[in-house]
Structures are given as structure tokens and as C-alpha cells.
Design a protein around this motif. Structure first.
Motif: not given
Lengths: 219, 219
Positions: A2-7, B107, B134-136
Motif C-alpha cells: 500500500y502507499t502510505e498516506l497516514f501521519t 489513523t 493506506a490511512c493507518y
């Protein structure tokens, strides 16, 4: 992946490891470092022969392996020796090895091996008794915890890491079938010479703490 | 695979299974049958999507899978429901979920997933919170025992089979994060209609005893 978008407060490292390390000493050793430095670990369990390939292709940043040779651009540092013992439960020993661990008995008693690439067991029986895997019945259980549980419950006998059998050896729930046997596998931490700060921190932590946990409390 | 030369008093069966079954209820359930009928088991841990392929190509004689559809010439019989709970240790809950299991907290809090094909966790967070992986942040730990241990030690939170958490839930060492959640995976035993006597015995034994052990003693 996954491409990671989280903080981005976490740093992700990809680590290849042998299955026995992941099931025993690895997480207790590195947990404080992962938490303190906010490192996320993605583990890949691999056949040790794939270690170099996984690093070359960039799928992992570091690996734990019995392979002592470092790839070009990498460093391989010893972490410690993982010890194994050949064990069975008392009922199993009474049933199959009442006359001792003889070559004859070994052709009848069900062994337990991890998978067909598991050379630790086959080398032992070949070197000490001249028996190849075709000469003895063997369950195949490719799960470190189920492998150990199968031996604890008396389904068969086999080589188990010290880390998993300490208490049961002390209490007599398991019997060491070859007490003079000394199987120690040196494990190495392979990593790139140039690496991110998080990997430097993990490297320092492992070099300092891995061997403390590698075999449980058995000295 | 090896050609087997040893005494033919054992009958060998090749069984595909999901990793969680092998690490929890499977061996305690079938051990008496394997010992009584002198059956040697070669387990293959597979991604459940491969179940049919392994049977079609003859690599396994039977398989345990969440797939309900039987292949032609085969039977798929339900064995029981394997239950999962979303859990974490109290320290982890205090650190990350002090305001509850909110979308915002999720998240930031590190999850633990088995591998990137692990849809149980990702579906849960998508359906209940609208969050994709990808959100966490999420550790990836492809070992059933290490996965559970990582959660016990507070590295992250995740979905663990009831079988592995019974005592820790009772003693408060683990907290059920979504007590009203009801995740039950029905598992099926796939086998050929025409099969050897040993496989008939194993089939009967599994149909009778699998569900007793599937979730430990949690009712």
C-alpha cells in the motif's frame, strides 16, 4: 504494498527473517526500540536462501539470516547463536524410544519437520544415524508454534529452539533425547552500509539486545 | 517431496490449511485420530484462494478453507465457526484509545496485520470507520503466534482468534475493543468423494471434534 498516506510520524522498515526468530526472540528484543523510535516493521518470512534476493530487489531494508556473507554494499553482523534441542514428551519416549534412540527405532518413530527444506533435522539424522528422510516417517508442520505444540502433545519428536522449551525441560514435560548434542545456528543482521536513522537505531538495538533473548533463560 | 521408503504402517495425507487453524485448534483436534490410525500429516499453509488449485493439481488430498464451494468431484463440509476479536493490552489502550476507538485515533494507532492479503482487518476498518490500510500505520507480522504475542506485548492492536486470547481476556491483560463485534469465519473441510480409508477416518473425526476446539473454551 500500500502507499502510505497516514501521519508520517512513523518510519516503516521492511525486514526479512527466518520463521523461528520471528516466533521466538525477535519481537521481545526489538519491541522497546520500535515503540520508542516510532518504527513500523513489515516482516517477510523467507527461506534463508532468498535473503540476498529480497535485499537486492529492494523488497526489504534488512534481514536476519544464517547466511554469514554480506552482499556488496551491505554489512552482515553476528547477532548471537540460536540453540536447538532434539526433544519429545515422556509418553512418546516410552512408546518409541524405550530401548534408546537407536537407528532401528528412528525408522519407526514419527519425526516432525518444519518443511521439506528443513535441513536441520535431516542433517542430524543423516550425520548421526545414516538415515535420509525417505527412511523415517515425518509429519510436516510449517508453523513454528504448531511445530512445537505438536511435539509437546506427543505427536512426534523433533528439533525445537531452546526459547520454546525452557519450562517444559525443567518440569520434565519434555525429554532431551541427545543431551550432548550442540546445535547452534549463528544468526546475522544484514543491512545496507548507507541506511536511514531508524535503521541505524534498530541496528544498534539489535546488536546490543538480540543475544539476551535468543535462547530464553536457558544457559 | 521425498519418496518414502520407511515401514508402510503409516498412511500419509497432504492437507492444506489456513495459518490460524494450524496455529490454534487443528492439531489438538486431530492428534488422537492421527496417533490411533497411524496417519502422517503433511500440512501446507496457503492463501485460501489457492485451496482449489492445490487439490486440482493433486498436491493435497484435503483442505481447510473459508471457501464454501466444493470443486467437482469433491465435498465441502462445514467444520464450525472461528471467532475473532479486536483486542489490545491496557497500556496500549491508554496510550492510543483514551478517547475511545475513534476514526481519528485509528489513523494514528499502530495496527497489526498478518500480511497484505489479510482482509479481515482491512474490511473491518473500512466498513466501520471508512479507513483503508493506506490511512493507518500497520505492522505486518506473518506468523500466527508472533502476531498474537505482538498484541499481548502492546506493539499494536488487531484481530486475534478467540482460541489465543481466552485467559488474557478473563484476567484483563487484554481488552476487547469492540465487544459487540461478531466476526465468525465458517471453515470447510474439502475432500474428494472417493478417498482412502485413512482420510475417511480423519474426515469423520474432524466433523465430530473440530468445532469443540475451534474457539478454545470461550462460549
Amino acid at each position: 504494498m500500500y502507499t502510505e498516506l497516514f501521519t508520517p510520524s512513523f518510519y516503516t522498515v521492511n525486514i526479512a527473517t527466518n520463521a523461528d526468530s520471528l516466533a521466538t526472540w525477535l519481537l521481545p528484543s526489538i519491541k522497546p526500540c520500535l515503540t520508542q523510535h516510532k518504527i513500523i516493521a513489515h516482516f517477510h518470512v523467507d527461506d534463508q536462501s532468498e535473503t540476498h534476493l529480497l535485499m537486492q530487489t529492494g523488497l526489504v531494508n534488512a534481514s536476519i539470516s544464517a547466511e554469514p556473507r554480506a552482499m556488496q554494499g551491505c554489512i552482515a553482523q553476528p547477532l548471537g547463536e540460536m540453540r536447538y534441542r532434539l526433544v519429545a514428551n515422556p509418553e512418546f519416549v516410552n512408546t518409541w524410544f524405550s530401548q534408546g534412540l537407536t537407528r532401528e527405532a528412528l525408522t519407526h518413530a514419527p519425526a516432525i519437520i518444519y518443511n521439506n527444506k528443513d535441513q536441520l533435522h535431516s542433517n542430524l539424522l543423516l550425520q548421526h544415524f545414516g538415515l535420509s528422510p525417505a527412511c523415517y516417517p515425518h509429519h510436516v508442520i510449517p508453523s513454528s508454534s504448531a511445530f512445537a505444540e505438536a511435539i509437546f502433545m506427543g505427536l512426534g519428536f523433533g528439533l525445537v529452539p531452546d526459547h520454546q522449551i525452557e519450562q517444559r525441560l525443567k518440569t520434565g514435560q519434555l525429554i532431551d533425547l541427545m543431551p550432548k548434542l550442540n546445535i547452534e545456528i549463528t544468526l546475522y543482521w544484514h543491512h545496507w552500509k548507507q541506511q536511514a536513522l531508524a535503521l541505524d537505531q534498530l541496528t544498534q538495538h539489535l546488536l546490543q539486545h538480540a543475544s539476551e533473548n535468543m535462547n530464553g533463560a536457558i544457559k
